[in-house]
Design a protein around this motif. Structure first.
Motif, PDB file in Angstrom:
ATOM      1  N   ARG A 284      -5.122   2.743  12.496  1.00 14.68           N
ATOM      2  CA  ARG A 284      -3.869   3.237  13.083  1.00 14.68           C
ATOM      3  C   ARG A 284      -2.673   2.471  12.520  1.00 14.68           C
ATOM      4  NH1 ARG A 284      -7.286   3.482  17.634  1.00 14.68           N
ATOM      5  NH2 ARG A 284      -6.570   1.432  18.352  1.00 14.68           N
ATOM      6  N   HIS A 285      -2.860   1.160  12.290  1.00 17.88           N
ATOM      7  CA  HIS A 285      -1.778   0.353  11.725  1.00 17.88           C
ATOM      8  C   HIS A 285      -1.389   0.868  10.343  1.00 17.88           C
ATOM      9  CE1 HIS A 285       0.622  -3.131  10.619  1.00 17.88           C
ATOM     10  NE2 HIS A 285      -0.101  -3.243   9.515  1.00 17.88           N
ATOM     11  N   PHE A 286      -2.366   1.120   9.505  1.00 18.17           N
ATOM     12  CA  PHE A 286      -2.061   1.586   8.151  1.00 18.17           C
ATOM     13  C   PHE A 286      -1.548   3.018   8.151  1.00 18.17           C
ATOM     14  CE2 PHE A 286      -4.624  -2.098   6.950  1.00 18.17           C
ATOM     15  CZ  PHE A 286      -3.849  -2.599   5.912  1.00 18.17           C
ATOM     16  N   TRP A 287      -2.060   3.854   9.045  1.00 23.22           N
ATOM     17  CA  TRP A 287      -1.529   5.206   9.138  1.00 23.22           C
ATOM     18  C   TRP A 287      -0.038   5.173   9.490  1.00 23.22           C
ATOM     19  CZ3 TRP A 287      -6.032   7.133  12.756  1.00 23.22           C
ATOM     20  CH2 TRP A 287      -7.212   7.224  11.992  1.00 23.22           C
ATOM     21  N   ASN A 288       0.343   4.210  10.324  1.00 18.88           N
ATOM     22  CA  ASN A 288       1.746   4.092  10.702  1.00 18.88           C
ATOM     23  C   ASN A 288       2.593   3.531   9.562  1.00 18.88           C
ATOM     24  OD1 ASN A 288       4.065   3.912  12.610  1.00 18.88           O
ATOM     25  ND2 ASN A 288       3.758   1.716  12.356  1.00 18.88           N
ATOM     26  N   VAL A 289       2.133   2.430   8.955  1.00 19.04           N
ATOM     27  CA  VAL A 289       2.895   1.810   7.865  1.00 19.04           C
ATOM     28  C   VAL A 289       3.071   2.781   6.704  1.00 19.04           C
ATOM     29  CG1 VAL A 289       2.837  -0.002   6.102  1.00 19.04           C
ATOM     30  CG2 VAL A 289       2.228  -0.542   8.459  1.00 19.04           C
ATOM     31  N   LEU A 290       2.034   3.565   6.422  1.00 20.83           N
ATOM     32  CA  LEU A 290       2.062   4.490   5.291  1.00 20.83           C
ATOM     33  C   LEU A 290       2.398   5.913   5.720  1.00 20.83           C
ATOM     34  CD1 LEU A 290      -1.134   3.165   3.478  1.00 20.83           C
ATOM     35  CD2 LEU A 290       1.241   2.563   3.007  1.00 20.83           C
ATOM     36  N   SER A 291       3.031   6.039   6.887  1.00 21.21           N
ATOM     37  CA  SER A 291       3.407   7.356   7.385  1.00 21.21           C
ATOM     38  C   SER A 291       4.430   7.991   6.447  1.00 21.21           C
ATOM     39  CB  SER A 291       3.992   7.253   8.795  1.00 21.21           C
ATOM     40  OG  SER A 291       5.202   6.515   8.784  1.00 21.21           O
ATOM     41  N   VAL A 292       4.511   9.289   6.516  1.00 25.21           N
ATOM     42  CA  VAL A 292       5.418  10.030   5.641  1.00 25.21           C
ATOM     43  C   VAL A 292       6.856   9.543   5.808  1.00 25.21           C
ATOM     44  CG1 VAL A 292       6.370  12.301   5.124  1.00 25.21           C
ATOM     45  CG2 VAL A 292       3.919  12.050   5.597  1.00 25.21           C
ATOM     46  N   LYS A 293       7.280   9.367   7.056  1.00 26.50           N
ATOM     47  CA  LYS A 293       8.673   8.953   7.291  1.00 26.50           C
ATOM     48  C   LYS A 293       8.941   7.550   6.737  1.00 26.50           C
ATOM     49  CE  LYS A 293       8.001   6.977  11.931  1.00 26.50           C
ATOM     50  NZ  LYS A 293       8.471   6.987  13.336  1.00 26.50           N
ATOM     51  N   ASN A 294       7.958   6.642   6.829  1.00 27.86           N
ATOM     52  CA  ASN A 294       8.156   5.288   6.314  1.00 27.86           C
ATOM     53  C   ASN A 294       8.140   5.243   4.793  1.00 27.86           C
ATOM     54  OD1 ASN A 294       8.487   4.038   8.795  1.00 27.86           O
ATOM     55  ND2 ASN A 294       6.309   3.594   9.045  1.00 27.86           N
ATOM     56  N   VAL A 295       7.222   5.978   4.191  1.00 29.82           N
ATOM     57  CA  VAL A 295       7.115   5.970   2.732  1.00 29.82           C
ATOM     58  C   VAL A 295       8.375   6.525   2.087  1.00 29.82           C
ATOM     59  CG1 VAL A 295       5.904   6.987   0.755  1.00 29.82           C
ATOM     60  CG2 VAL A 295       4.590   6.002   2.646  1.00 29.82           C
ATOM     61  N   TRP A 296       8.901   7.606   2.643  1.00 34.05           N
ATOM     62  CA  TRP A 296      10.053   8.242   2.015  1.00 34.05           C
ATOM     63  C   TRP A 296      11.363   7.495   2.248  1.00 34.05           C
ATOM     64  CZ3 TRP A 296       9.529  11.198  -1.898  1.00 34.05           C
ATOM     65  CH2 TRP A 296       8.394  12.011  -2.034  1.00 34.05           C
ATOM     66  N   GLN A 297      11.338   6.420   3.008  1.00 30.31           N
ATOM     67  CA  GLN A 297      12.525   5.574   3.158  1.00 30.31           C
ATOM     68  C   GLN A 297      12.632   4.542   2.033  1.00 30.31           C
ATOM     69  OE1 GLN A 297      12.478   3.794   7.053  1.00 30.31           O
ATOM     70  NE2 GLN A 297      12.747   5.748   8.122  1.00 30.31           N
ATOM     71  N   LYS A 298      11.599   4.446   1.210  1.00 29.21           N
ATOM     72  CA  LYS A 298      11.566   3.446   0.143  1.00 29.21           C
ATOM     73  C   LYS A 298      12.242   3.952  -1.133  1.00 29.21           C
ATOM     74  CE  LYS A 298       9.112   0.334   2.376  1.00 29.21           C
ATOM     75  NZ  LYS A 298       7.785  -0.062   1.887  1.00 29.21           N
ATOM     76  N   ASP A 299      12.703   3.015  -1.949  1.00 30.51           N
ATOM     77  CA  ASP A 299      13.162   3.317  -3.301  1.00 30.51           C
ATOM     78  C   ASP A 299      11.991   3.157  -4.270  1.00 30.51           C
ATOM     79  OD1 ASP A 299      15.718   3.767  -2.470  1.00 30.51           O
ATOM     80  OD2 ASP A 299      16.569   1.906  -3.270  1.00 30.51           O
ATOM     81  N   ASN A 300      12.126   3.775  -5.444  1.00 29.58           N
ATOM     82  CA  ASN A 300      11.177   3.567  -6.555  1.00 29.58           C
ATOM     83  C   ASN A 300       9.742   3.935  -6.211  1.00 29.58           C
ATOM     84  OD1 ASN A 300      13.345   2.319  -8.088  1.00 29.58           O
ATOM     85  ND2 ASN A 300      13.035   0.505  -6.807  1.00 29.58           N
ATOM     86  N   ILE A 301       9.548   4.969  -5.408  1.00 29.75           N
ATOM     87  CA  ILE A 301       8.192   5.443  -5.117  1.00 29.75           C
ATOM     88  C   ILE A 301       7.596   6.006  -6.409  1.00 29.75           C
ATOM     89  CG2 ILE A 301       6.785   6.984  -3.690  1.00 29.75           C
ATOM     90  CD1 ILE A 301       9.175   7.137  -1.767  1.00 29.75           C
ATOM     91  N   SER A 302       6.368   5.656  -6.691  1.00 29.84           N
ATOM     92  CA  SER A 302       5.738   6.141  -7.923  1.00 29.84           C
ATOM     93  C   SER A 302       5.514   7.651  -7.854  1.00 29.84           C
ATOM     94  CB  SER A 302       4.399   5.435  -8.149  1.00 29.84           C
ATOM     95  OG  SER A 302       3.439   5.870  -7.202  1.00 29.84           O
ATOM     96  N   GLY A 303       5.526   8.263  -9.025  1.00 29.46           N
ATOM     97  CA  GLY A 303       5.235   9.688  -9.088  1.00 29.46           C
ATOM     98  C   GLY A 303       3.840  10.017  -8.614  1.00 29.46           C
ATOM     99  N   TRP A 304       2.917   9.065  -8.786  1.00 30.77           N
ATOM    100  CA  TRP A 304       1.535   9.286  -8.343  1.00 30.77           C
ATOM    101  C   TRP A 304       1.468   9.495  -6.837  1.00 30.77           C
ATOM    102  CZ3 TRP A 304      -2.485   5.809  -6.185  1.00 30.77           C
ATOM    103  CH2 TRP A 304      -3.783   6.336  -6.321  1.00 30.77           C
ATOM    104  N   ILE A 305       2.236   8.706  -6.094  1.00 32.26           N
ATOM    105  CA  ILE A 305       2.253   8.832  -4.640  1.00 32.26           C
ATOM    106  C   ILE A 305       3.070  10.046  -4.211  1.00 32.26           C
ATOM    107  CG2 ILE A 305       3.121   7.759  -2.501  1.00 32.26           C
ATOM    108  CD1 ILE A 305       0.530   6.531  -3.488  1.00 32.26           C
ATOM    109  N   SER A 306       4.280  10.188  -4.740  1.00 31.92           N
ATOM    110  CA  SER A 306       5.172  11.266  -4.289  1.00 31.92           C
ATOM    111  C   SER A 306       4.618  12.639  -4.630  1.00 31.92           C
ATOM    112  CB  SER A 306       6.566  11.090  -4.896  1.00 31.92           C
ATOM    113  OG  SER A 306       6.519  11.120  -6.309  1.00 31.92           O
ATOM    114  N   ASP A 307       4.047  12.794  -5.818  1.00 33.27           N
ATOM    115  CA  ASP A 307       3.502  14.098  -6.200  1.00 33.27           C
ATOM    116  C   ASP A 307       2.352  14.513  -5.292  1.00 33.27           C
ATOM    117  OD1 ASP A 307       5.302  14.237  -8.234  1.00 33.27           O
ATOM    118  OD2 ASP A 307       3.839  14.374  -9.857  1.00 33.27           O
ATOM    119  N   GLN A 308       1.445  13.573  -5.007  1.00 34.59           N
ATOM    120  CA  GLN A 308       0.290  13.925  -4.177  1.00 34.59           C
ATOM    121  C   GLN A 308       0.710  14.251  -2.751  1.00 34.59           C
ATOM    122  OE1 GLN A 308      -3.607  11.760  -5.236  1.00 34.59           O
ATOM    123  NE2 GLN A 308      -2.044  10.332  -5.964  1.00 34.59           N
TER     124      GLN A 308
END
Length: 509
Positions: free
Chosen positions: A242-266
């Motif tokens: 549950r901790h990792f699901w929260n940290v890596l949630s869609v809303k949290n991930v998309w708040q970051k800069d420089n997200i890799s194309g591998w993550i964003s595309d998938q």
């Protein structure tokens, strides 16, 4: 009377069904491999297999030959130990031998993610685009920036040449995990005055906190994969999920800069295919473990083997220094840290060989296919076996190839140049005069070959390249024996050491 007859028939049917499930009625059919069910119904050889997979399979091979079927936790596994027969298995069509069945069961149990039909093609397509070729060049640059932020950020301040003592395993795993995480999942955006410096400090803090939780889950992983966790550990595993699901949630991930194309595309492709947000968060956790669960431990073993073999350390360090010099860079006090590119990493045949030798010694994946229909297996000796529908067929290259003295002379020894000729070209390997296609299989084979292997290799090489170029390194106890391997992690990637190894490092200038 009729009621008693019905109850009796029901009881007998249930008993027979239970005995069938336990494997009591299983018999070897004509042309099938030798069958060994063990002495415990349903469990079969599970306990012995979990205790020491390598010794168990050696014993079965000695008893039954290169092909045999054993019962393990309700499943019948046919192990093929002849390396010349591996090609037949890995090339067989998915309609007969399917690697996804076991993989799907594993990711549901361990990460809570339920794959859709398009999942495999999404991962495969994104990995080809971003973890190979030009995409890998971009990602290597991002990883270099992460190492600068974590490993080299205070060197340009003229840090004094004093020895710092660390636990080698924790140090390698920590730095490599965090660098990969930041390169893949993005960095904190700068905000306000001093934004960039504060953002980098936040990245260092957050990535370290995430690593601490990741290690807790990593320790539970083997027993979780086999569904053998006691209740207390099972609750802890669910908390960590549950901790990792929260940290890596869609809303949290998309708040970051420089997200890799591998993550964003998938993430986008899964959304387009109708995968709900909560399931995409579980997918992100799966990607984190798949990409970072083994690179740090492998980097530990590589550095440890180099430190225990001075001639290897000198040869690889000389190669690193040569590549740096040819790139016009130099490590010296007060200067910015060097920048290592993918092209530079492609000029290190000795480092390549040392890494491959490390993987040969410590990586022990079990490659499994589900048998979807009765399938004929013709071995390299011409013997034909029938693989039964519903069983599993498995390869264990660690014994068959990697530690086979007929293929690798003195297989238990670390030889940094085992895979390369003096001119830098790759060596071929033979058994009984016949050239082998598979001489080390840490990344799997065929359609189940790890799609992230090139990025993982670049990540580990980059870390070791920077450590050798910027730091003097030595073990605190040079006489300490190389630790034994933690066999409890066999089948799930690079294995962990069972005791601490401490080392010292200091700026090299």
């Amino acid at each position: 009377m009729v009621l008693w007859v019905v109850l009796l028939c029901t009881l007998v049917s249930s008993l027979l069904g239970g005995l069938y499930v336990l494997g009591v009625f299983r018999r070897q059919r004509p042309n099938e491999p030798p069958l060994d069910k063990g002495t415990i119904p349903w469990l079969g050889h599970l306990l012995e297999f979990r205790k020491d997979s390598s010794e168990f399979l050696k014993r079965m091979q000695s008893k039954h030959g290169d092909v045999f079927t054993v019962l393990i936790a309700g499943y019948y596994f046919t192990f093929v130990m002849d390396p010349f027969s591996f090609g037949t298995i890995v090339k067989e069509s998915r309609s007969k031998l399917d690697f996804r069945t076991s993989a799907t069961q594993l990711v549901v149990r361990v990460f809570g993610y339920k794959p859709i039909e398009a999942t495999h093609s999404i991962v495969h397509t994104s990995s080809i685009k971003h973890l190979m070729g030009d995409g890998l060049t971009v990602l290597t640059q991002a990883t270099m920036e992460s190492f600068r932020k974590l490993l080299l950020f205070n060197l340009s301040s003229g840090e004094k040449r004093v020895w710092q003592e660390e636990n080698l395993f924790h140090y390698c795993y920590n730095i490599v995990f965090r660098a990969g995480y930041l390169a893949l999942y993005g960095t904190e955006p700068p905000r306000g005055a001093g934004g960039q410096e504060k953002a980098e400090e936040q990245d260092r803090l957050h990535s370290n906190q995430l690593f601490q939780e990741f290690r807790k889950y990593d320790r539970l992983f083997p027993h979780l994969a086999y569904a053998l966790l006691p209740p207390k550990d099972k609750r802890e595993a669910e908390r960590l999920k549950r901790h990792f699901w929260n940290v890596l949630s869609v809303k949290n991930v998309w708040q970051k800069d420089n997200i890799s194309g591998w993550i964003s595309d998938q993430e986008k492709l899964l959304a387009e295919n109708g995968v709900p947000e909560y399931m995409r968060e579980r997918f992100m956790f799966m990607l984190l473990w798949a990409s970072q669960g083994n690179t740090g431990p492998t980097a530990f073993w590589l550095l440890l083997y180099l430190l225990k073999h001075p001639e290897a350390l000198k040869a690889v360090r000389d190669e690193v220094d040569k590549v740096l010099k040819e790139s016009g860079q130099e490590v010296k006090a007060g200067s910015p840290p060097v920048t290592v590119t993918r092209d530079m990493l492609n000029q290190t045949p000795l480092l390549d060989s040392a890494l491959e030798e490390t993987l040969r010694l410590v990586a022990a994946p079990i490659l499994v296919r589900a048998v979807l229909e009765d399938t004929s297996l013709r071995t390299s000796t011409g013997t034909e076996f029938t693989l039964r529908r519903g069983d599993r067929v498995a390869l264990f290259p660690y014994i068959s190839v990697q530690m086979n003295p007929e293929i690798h002379e003195e297989p238990h020894k670390f030889k940094y140049d085992r895979f390369v000729h003096p001119d830098g070209t790759r060596k071929d390997f033979y058994r009984n005069g016949k050239k082998l296609k598979f001489v080390s299989m840490p990344w799997g084979a065929g359609v189940s070959t790890c799609p992230g292997r090139f990025f993982a290799t670049a990540e580990m090489k980059l870390f070791v390249f920077l450590m050798l170029s910027h730091f003097d390194l030595e073990l605190v106890d040079g006489e300490e024996e190389i630790p034994a391997i933690d066999i409890s992690r066999w089948g799930f990637g690079t294995m962990q050491p069972v005791r601490d190894v401490r080392f010292r490092h200091r700026p090299r200038f």
